[in-house]
Design an enzyme around this catalytic site. Sequence first.
Site, PDB file in Angstrom:
ATOM      1  CB  THR A 287      -0.926   0.009   1.229  1.00 53.63           C
ATOM      2  OG1 THR A 287      -1.743  -1.168   1.212  1.00 53.63           O
ATOM      3  CG2 THR A 287      -1.818   1.226   1.236  1.00 53.63           C
ATOM      4  CD  GLN A 317      -4.988  -3.433   0.475  1.00 52.09           C
ATOM      5  OE1 GLN A 317      -5.118  -4.141  -0.519  1.00 52.09           O
ATOM      6  NE2 GLN A 317      -4.722  -3.932   1.687  1.00 52.09           N
ATOM      7  CD  GLN A 339      -9.161  -2.015  -0.144  1.00 52.71           C
ATOM      8  OE1 GLN A 339      -9.691  -2.766  -0.953  1.00 52.71           O
ATOM      9  NE2 GLN A 339      -8.571  -2.466   0.956  1.00 52.71           N
ATOM     10  CG  ASP A 340      -6.288   1.559   1.392  1.00 54.06           C
ATOM     11  OD1 ASP A 340      -7.403   1.591   1.932  1.00 54.06           O
ATOM     12  OD2 ASP A 340      -5.378   0.814   1.763  1.00 54.06           O
ATOM     13  CG  ASP A 361     -10.690   0.942   4.928  1.00 51.81           C
ATOM     14  OD1 ASP A 361     -11.743   1.153   5.536  1.00 51.81           O
ATOM     15  OD2 ASP A 361     -10.142  -0.177   4.879  1.00 51.81           O
ATOM     16  NE  ARG A 429     -12.653  -0.863   7.163  1.00 45.87           N
ATOM     17  CZ  ARG A 429     -12.394  -2.057   6.655  1.00 45.87           C
ATOM     18  NH1 ARG A 429     -12.943  -3.141   7.183  1.00 45.87           N
ATOM     19  NH2 ARG A 429     -11.570  -2.190   5.633  1.00 45.87           N
ATOM     20  CD1 TRP A 431      -5.895  -0.679   9.859  1.00 46.93           C
ATOM     21  CD2 TRP A 431      -5.029   1.315   9.325  1.00 46.93           C
ATOM     22  NE1 TRP A 431      -4.734  -0.897   9.158  1.00 46.93           N
ATOM     23  CE2 TRP A 431      -4.180   0.295   8.817  1.00 46.93           C
ATOM     24  CE3 TRP A 431      -4.692   2.651   9.101  1.00 46.93           C
ATOM     25  CZ2 TRP A 431      -3.015   0.582   8.108  1.00 46.93           C
ATOM     26  CZ3 TRP A 431      -3.539   2.937   8.397  1.00 46.93           C
ATOM     27  CH2 TRP A 431      -2.716   1.915   7.907  1.00 46.93           C
TER      28      TRP A 431
END
Length: 523
Positions: A287, A317, A339-340, A361, A429, A431
């Site tokens: 990531t 990610q 994502q990310d 996220d 959320r 992490w």
Amino acid sequence: METKLGLLLFFTCISFTSALSEIHSSGDINWWCNQTPYPDQCKYFSNQYGRPNHFIPKQKADFQKMSVQIAFERAIHAKTHTKTIESKCRNEREKAAWVDCLKLYESSILQLNRTLDPTTRSTDFDAQTWLSTALTNLETCRSGFVELGVSDYILPFMNNNVSKLICNTLALHNNYNVSIEKLTYYRDGFPTWVTPGDRKLLHSSSVIRANVVVAQDGSGNYRTIKAALDAAAKRSGNGRFVIHVKRGTYKENLEIGYGMNNIMLVGDGLRNTIITGSRSVGGGFTTFSSATVAVTGDGFIAQGITFRNTAGPQNHQAVALRSESDHSVFYRCSFEGYQDTLFVHSQRQFYKECYIYGTVDFIFGNAAVVFQNCMIYVRRPMKNQQNAITAQGRTDPNQNTGISIHNSRVMAASDLSPVVGSFKTYLGRPWKQFSRTVFVQTYLDSLVDPAGWLEWDGNLGLNTLYFGEYKNSGPGSSTSRRVRWKGYRVITNPIEAARFSVANFIAGRSWLPATNVPFAAGL
């Protein structure tokens, strides 16, 4: 970042509840060490540090300095050891995670060193920021091996006590809340750490005078942004260096590294100047290393640019921008991914009038970051996925980090709008165990699930996180059916909410005015 199941923390830095006396004369290093979260590590390495002179600190400040010095020396040792692990990497995935770790150890050493440097004019808030970053770096190192599925072999070779020693330094320095109000100011819409010259640049209604111009058609000094950054790296001095990136789509992966401070990228508007890449965890990158643009040099500013990652949701990610730049500012920029998307990795950051697109996220990391007047667009995820806007990565209760979203809007993107009822969307959320995120005076559209927030992995962090909402509006803002976690709160006291303003949360008054980006200091 790890996928939904993730791993539990490698360690937990416990709260530092005992107040150290300012002066202690017993001559016993054990007394000092017993006040820290990890006394055994403190005693062992302090005794090593004390030989042959058997140095015993008499005042708290001496003990603080000694603790940082020990962490610094152990980090250097750990980096040297990490270099030797290359030969143990069995494949490209392990090699990719190992390369990240070398960079991250180097960063931690730099952060510890600037905390120690007597020539650096710094506050307690600065020190807590740099120590927070040093710890975040080591967590990121571990995460890379975990997300690529290669932690079983390499990580045991990298076990050391540096993280716990940094936890001790964080606990010792955790007095920034006392003076934070005096340190943080806003001026002309930006924290005061933005210099008057940078504020003037950002407020300028005319074309900003650039040091160099990038244009794909050859009308500038360079055809690629990378070539312009290479030129910036060779400049004399450390003043603001402005790179005008003319309209066009630039397929480049860029890293603006340490030592490249005060770089400013100015585009021709977020619809016109686009930097794009397609690296992802699905494609074999971590990531951390998947970012289209990664910034570590302090004082970075971007204006009028889109940062994009086109790997798509199927590759999981995939970061469009990663910032580890202290006192970085992003003004009227766009961040596009799934994502990310936006990795607010560490340090102090400010985002003004930006657009952020993603699914899972997609605003994540462990910076102290404020988003102000931003548009947050949730995209359509893959089948059976749930959207989570934020995933904050605070691992230590003494880190001065978190995500503050102020006076912004959370909406469904055009691809999600027709099927918005088919996918659940949450504000965030946890992490990590001490995850901290607040939505303040922000419009939440109907896509936000009534529960508001989503678990990460069972009960991880539910009692120790800090998730807050203050005077939000819109059909998704009702708190009547929100989660009932111990760490969640509906904020009703404006004084508590003000802790997460630009002025107080990122000491904005001390640096943002220099960028000329307008900002609101308070609520």
